[in-house]
Enzyme design. Structure first.
Site, short mmCIF file in Angstrom:
data_model
loop_
_atom_site.label_atom_id
_atom_site.label_comp_id
_atom_site.label_asym_id
_atom_site.label_seq_id
_atom_site.Cartn_x
_atom_site.Cartn_y
_atom_site.Cartn_z
N LYS A 66 -8.78 11.97 -5.10
CA LYS A 66 -9.12 10.91 -5.72
C LYS A 66 -8.26 10.05 -6.45
O LYS A 66 -7.86 8.69 -6.17
CB LYS A 66 -10.18 11.14 -6.66
CG LYS A 66 -11.55 11.51 -6.27
CD LYS A 66 -12.78 11.73 -6.86
CE LYS A 66 -13.96 12.33 -6.12
NZ LYS A 66 -15.13 12.26 -7.08
N ASP A 102 -18.56 6.51 -7.94
CA ASP A 102 -18.92 7.67 -8.73
C ASP A 102 -19.60 7.42 -10.00
O ASP A 102 -20.37 8.05 -10.79
CB ASP A 102 -17.71 8.83 -9.05
CG ASP A 102 -17.27 9.82 -7.78
OD1 ASP A 102 -18.25 9.88 -6.88
OD2 ASP A 102 -16.47 10.20 -7.84
#
Length: 285
Positions: A66, A102
């Site tokens: 990420k 997220d």
């Protein structure tokens, strides 16, 4: 050609994202595909830069990529810039763009599991981990107005960017001092991969958590981690990682396939059944 999307990570065999997006493609009557791609860290830059050549319109990025994805995209959203982590990428007029879904995925999973208004009573959080997922968790908790967020990391210096989100409300803590901090915690969140299938267990004693506390784990394979099992044994409210997975998936699907789906009880039951089958087969498929 029908649009083709992916989820890239290392390891990636545990990912249920293909099941989620495949379900939505079928229910929406859309042509397209979504697949797992195992990409080692040293190969990730070449993979991401070669999306167009591979025929992908975009995809999801998971552990451990990420933060690398943020550095590699050409056009990060403001949210991704804030977190310096990307979990959703897409090509727009040949430009590689990236977002971090997220943040909303996590807090929406808390809403679903704990009910509206949970942030009014769970005002002090302890977040385990300081990686890309932890950044999303901390940002989401701050956006919901929590008074205090403590980030526990093996390398406290790695938590500095998270403290920078709100220095008067966020503090860093060495991982070895977590159990001593539980008494001042209303919401404990595991934002590491510890406890995931194939990884070491977290091994945390929850005796210090006060009555009325809640425990969340972003891990969803297994669905009931050792941490959540211990929390339930104490009668504490728990939030598993499947809700976050479902809610964070929505914006990406809308980007790649042009329709905005919604998580449903039927979809959750489908994923739960698949996880149960995997566990019965030894946790690896």
């Amino acid at each position: 050609m029908p649009p083709k999307a992916f989820v890239a990570g290392h390891p990636i065999a545990h990912s249920r994202s293909p099941l989620i997006h495949g379900y939505w493609l079928e229910r929406c009557g859309l042509a397209g595909s979504y697949e797992r791609v195992d990409v080692a860290p040293d190969a990730f830059p070449g993979f991401l830069r070669g999306l167009a050549r591979s025929g992908f319109v975009g995809g999801n990025v998971t552990i451990p990529h990420k933060e690398a994805a943020f550095r590699l995209v050409d056009a990060p959203t403001a949210r991704a810039q804030r977190l310096r982590a990307v979990n959703t990428v897409w090509l727009e007029d040949g430009v590689l763009a990236g977002d971090n879904t997220d943040v909303t995925g996590f807090v929406e999973s808390l809403d679903a599991a704990l009910g509206a208004g949970w942030e009014a009573r769970l005002t002090r959080a302890l977040v385990l981990g300081a990686g890309g997922a932890a950044r999303a968790v901390v940002a989401g908790l701050l956006d919901r107005g929590l008074e205090r967020v403590v980030v526990a990391a093996r390398d406290v210096e790695k938590a500095a960017p998270l403290v920078g989100f709100a220095p008067t409300r966020v503090a860093a803590l060495p991982f070895g001092e977590v159990e001593r901090a539980l008494g001042d915690t209303d919401l404990l969140v595991n934002a590491t991969s510890l406890g995931m299938v194939g990884r070491d267990p977290l091994g945390l004693d929850l005796a210090g958590l006060p009555e009325g506390a809640a425990v969340a784990d972003i891990v969803y394979a297994p669905l009931e981690t050792e941490l959540l099992r211990a929390a339930r044994a104490r009668g504490l409210a728990t939030v598993d990682g499947l809700g976050m997975l479902l809610h964070q998936a929505v914006p990406g699907f809308a980007r790649w396939f042009g329709v905005r789906p919604q998580p449903t009880p039927e979809l959750r039951a489908l994923i739960e059944a698949d996880l149960a089958r995997a566990a019965a087969e030894g946790g690896r498929r």
